[in-house]
Design an enzyme around this catalytic site. Structure first.
Site, mmCIF file in Angstrom:
data_model
loop_
_atom_site.group_PDB
_atom_site.id
_atom_site.type_symbol
_atom_site.label_atom_id
_atom_site.label_comp_id
_atom_site.label_asym_id
_atom_site.label_seq_id
_atom_site.Cartn_x
_atom_site.Cartn_y
_atom_site.Cartn_z
ATOM 1 N N GLU A 51 41.629 43.524 44.651
ATOM 2 C CA GLU A 51 41.922 44.865 45.453
ATOM 3 C C GLU A 51 42.861 44.745 46.472
ATOM 4 O O GLU A 51 43.802 45.684 46.228
ATOM 5 C CB GLU A 51 40.293 45.312 45.916
ATOM 6 C CG GLU A 51 39.301 45.614 44.833
ATOM 7 C CD GLU A 51 38.061 46.081 45.626
ATOM 8 O OE1 GLU A 51 37.450 47.229 45.010
ATOM 9 O OE2 GLU A 51 37.663 45.445 46.568
ATOM 10 N N ASP A 62 40.430 45.090 38.687
ATOM 11 C CA ASP A 62 39.295 45.947 38.939
ATOM 12 C C ASP A 62 39.375 46.954 37.837
ATOM 13 O O ASP A 62 40.158 47.881 38.012
ATOM 14 C CB ASP A 62 39.499 46.199 40.448
ATOM 15 C CG ASP A 62 37.908 47.066 40.730
ATOM 16 O OD1 ASP A 62 37.153 47.229 40.111
ATOM 17 O OD2 ASP A 62 37.834 47.190 42.018
ATOM 18 N N LEU A 99 37.610 49.483 37.288
ATOM 19 C CA LEU A 99 37.147 50.985 37.530
ATOM 20 C C LEU A 99 37.187 50.960 39.088
ATOM 21 O O LEU A 99 35.625 50.903 39.064
ATOM 22 C CB LEU A 99 36.333 51.765 36.763
ATOM 23 C CG LEU A 99 36.419 53.005 36.661
ATOM 24 C CD1 LEU A 99 37.764 53.746 36.175
ATOM 25 C CD2 LEU A 99 35.406 53.611 35.913
ATOM 26 N N ASP A 100 37.699 51.055 39.803
ATOM 27 C CA ASP A 100 37.527 51.060 41.304
ATOM 28 C C ASP A 100 37.212 52.376 41.969
ATOM 29 O O ASP A 100 37.615 53.428 41.241
ATOM 30 C CB ASP A 100 38.617 50.470 42.194
ATOM 31 C CG ASP A 100 38.479 50.283 43.703
ATOM 32 O OD1 ASP A 100 38.040 49.236 43.868
ATOM 33 O OD2 ASP A 100 38.801 51.123 44.461
ATOM 34 N N ASP A 138 27.451 45.246 43.296
ATOM 35 C CA ASP A 138 27.517 46.919 43.164
ATOM 36 C C ASP A 138 26.946 47.382 41.918
ATOM 37 O O ASP A 138 26.711 46.447 40.867
ATOM 38 C CB ASP A 138 29.146 47.257 42.836
ATOM 39 C CG ASP A 138 29.811 47.006 44.132
ATOM 40 O OD1 ASP A 138 29.277 46.859 45.139
ATOM 41 O OD2 ASP A 138 31.068 46.751 44.032
ATOM 42 N N ASP A 191 32.474 51.894 34.103
ATOM 43 C CA ASP A 191 32.656 50.532 34.590
ATOM 44 C C ASP A 191 32.905 49.738 33.411
ATOM 45 O O ASP A 191 33.797 48.768 33.173
ATOM 46 C CB ASP A 191 31.888 49.692 35.628
ATOM 47 C CG ASP A 191 31.814 50.444 36.789
ATOM 48 O OD1 ASP A 191 33.098 50.696 37.510
ATOM 49 O OD2 ASP A 191 30.699 50.437 37.566
ATOM 50 N N GLU A 233 36.408 42.202 38.233
ATOM 51 C CA GLU A 233 35.294 42.414 39.289
ATOM 52 C C GLU A 233 33.901 42.482 38.479
ATOM 53 O O GLU A 233 33.100 41.967 39.178
ATOM 54 C CB GLU A 233 35.473 43.887 39.736
ATOM 55 C CG GLU A 233 34.658 43.942 41.179
ATOM 56 C CD GLU A 233 34.221 45.310 41.172
ATOM 57 O OE1 GLU A 233 34.684 46.334 40.676
ATOM 58 O OE2 GLU A 233 33.336 45.553 42.106
ATOM 59 N N GLU A 234 34.043 42.590 37.312
ATOM 60 C CA GLU A 234 32.903 43.054 36.591
ATOM 61 C C GLU A 234 32.372 41.662 35.802
ATOM 62 O O GLU A 234 31.370 41.597 35.117
ATOM 63 C CB GLU A 234 33.112 43.942 35.460
ATOM 64 C CG GLU A 234 33.399 45.288 35.903
ATOM 65 C CD GLU A 234 32.498 45.789 36.868
ATOM 66 O OE1 GLU A 234 31.128 45.437 36.843
ATOM 67 O OE2 GLU A 234 32.610 46.703 37.747
HETATM 68 P P1 FDP Z 1 33.060 51.888 45.359
HETATM 69 O O1 FDP Z 1 31.890 51.175 46.113
HETATM 70 O O2 FDP Z 1 32.609 53.214 44.944
HETATM 71 O O3 FDP Z 1 33.551 51.245 43.795
HETATM 72 O O4 FDP Z 1 35.513 48.668 46.361
HETATM 73 C C1 FDP Z 1 34.822 49.588 46.043
HETATM 74 C C2 FDP Z 1 35.015 50.887 46.922
HETATM 75 O O5 FDP Z 1 34.389 51.734 46.123
HETATM 76 C C3 FDP Z 1 36.426 51.150 47.054
HETATM 77 O O6 FDP Z 1 37.017 51.853 45.980
HETATM 78 C C4 FDP Z 1 36.385 52.272 48.386
HETATM 79 O O7 FDP Z 1 37.275 52.089 49.333
HETATM 80 C C5 FDP Z 1 35.102 51.507 49.105
HETATM 81 O O8 FDP Z 1 34.181 50.854 48.100
HETATM 82 C C6 FDP Z 1 34.158 52.483 49.502
HETATM 83 O O9 FDP Z 1 33.199 51.800 50.508
HETATM 84 P P2 FDP Z 1 32.288 52.845 51.487
HETATM 85 O O10 FDP Z 1 31.395 53.658 50.460
HETATM 86 O O11 FDP Z 1 31.547 51.796 51.980
HETATM 87 O O12 FDP Z 1 33.277 53.715 52.401
#
Ligand code: FDP
Length: 348
Positions: A282, A115, A117-118, A64, A70, A93-94
């Site tokens: 997560e 995590d 900043l999810d 990511d 983040d 996560e980072e």
């Molecule tokens: P993000 O990529 O924005 O960090 O785990 C990461 C996550 O968000 C979750 O918070 C979220 O449920 C999911 O990914 C969203 O993924 P999609 O864009 O593939 O739906």
């Protein structure tokens, strides 16, 4: 009589008193986390006024893009948690590897996985995001924490929760004795009990999934979602779709209102399914919370809490929420595995 004001610190302390053998270490650890979250919340609230938007130009270990916020969240939690003597190691996560506790500080009996900043791809759109955390008791005896201390089953968690940076800032947490939610009262800077003993309804009316990925779902997921969308007044169908694309926000709604959140694996190549969400920091903490709220979490074939982590950033499919909705998904998986190959479309 006015309701007593229960701060999150008081609540954590009272939970500890239910365990006479407790050393106070877990209480200490859980009481510091909200301080870090208040710092992050402050930055999130300033949004476009602070220099927090945009990427750092780097990608994290799971591919990511790392955003500035983040990085701020990661540093804030690390600096809040590295010196208290409660932890022997951290995982984020980072960070590709385990994060050691600096040599100058004492090592404690707990492992913190988080995590920072999810949902960070939502930051610039002012959509709710969050911080997720999971706590395990170490299994090694002393010194620096080991990989074995980190690679654990969700069922071994001692505590788990999340901070939600939404229209209000909240902490929702469990230490295995129910799920409680606290809302940040901005005028006094304290998290105050607002959601006593959260219980997820046994069955909901919402489903939550990224429908844009439908072409890469496996067959049971396709059939299950079709089923939820088919009209049947007696069983409360069709379900309505709610998808924010921010795990903490989607999970929080599911925890409170019921229904089901799904992030199945990408099965474009059925020989090599690719789940997205990470197990240790997560999916497992959310599974602990939902279990404590009377709900359930599955990979389709296994209770998420029973999944053994093989590496720090392992990913798993997850279907989580109301007990009956999750059980029905498992039934679709089991029924499908018994069908002969090339069986026709489900018509239930
Ligand atoms: P993000 O990529 O924005 O960090 O785990 C990461 C996550 O968000 C979750 O918070 C979220 O449920 C999911 O990914 C969203 O993924 P999609 O864009 O593939 O739906």
């Amino acid at each position: 009589m006015p309701r007593p004001m229960t701060t999150v610190q008081r609540h954590i302390l009272e939970q500890e008193r239910a365990h006479p053998q407790a050393t106070g270490d877990l209480t200490g650890l859980l009481c510091v986390l909200p301080i870090a979250a208040k710092v992050i919340s402050h930055q999130v609230n300033r949004g476009g006024l602070a220099d927090i938007f945009g990427g750092t130009g780097e990608a994290n270990v799971t591919g990511d893009l790392v955003r500035r916020l983040d990085r701020i969240a990661q540093d804030t939690i690390y600096r809040a948690m590295d010196h208290g003597g409660h932890l022997c190691v951290m995982v984020s996560e980072e960070s590709p590897d385990m994060i050691p506790i600096p040599a100058k500080f004492p090592k404690g009996q707990y492992v913190l996985l988080y995590d920072p900043l999810d949902g960070s791809s939502n930051i610039e759109a002012n959509v709710s995001i969050g911080t997720i955390f999971s706590v395990h008791r170490r299994i090694s005896s002393s010194g620096d924490g080991t990989l074995g201390d980190c690679l654990r089953k969700g069922s071994e968690q001692i505590a788990a929760g999340y901070f939600l940076y939404g229209s209000s800032t909240m902490i929702v947490y469990t230490t295995g004795n129910g799920v409680y939610g606290f809302t940040l009262e901005p005028s006094i800077g304290e998290f105050i009990l607002s959601h006593e003993r959260i219980l997820t309804p046994p069955k909901g009316k919402y489903y939550s999934i990224n429908e844009g990925n439908a072409a890469s779902w496996d067959e049971p997921t396709r059939r299950y979602v079709e089923h939820l969308k088919r009209k049947d007044v007696a069983t409360g169908r069709p379900y309505s779709l709610r998808y924010i694309g921010s795990l903490v926000a989607d999970f929080h709604r599911t925890l409170l209102y019921g229904g089901v959140f799904l992030y199945p694996a990408d099965c474009t190549n059925p020989q090599e399914p690719k789940p997205k969400l990470r197990l240790l920091y997560e999916v497992a903490p959310m599974a602990f919370l939902v279990d404590q709220a009377g709900g359930a979490a599955t990979t389709g074939t296994q209770n998420v809490l029973d999944v053994q982590a093989g590496s720090l950033h392992d990913r798993v499919p997850v279907i989580i929420g109301s007990r009956e909705d999750v059980a029905l998904y498992e039934k679709f998986c089991a029924d499908f595995s018994r069908l002969p190959a090339n069986a026709g479309t489900d018509t239930r």
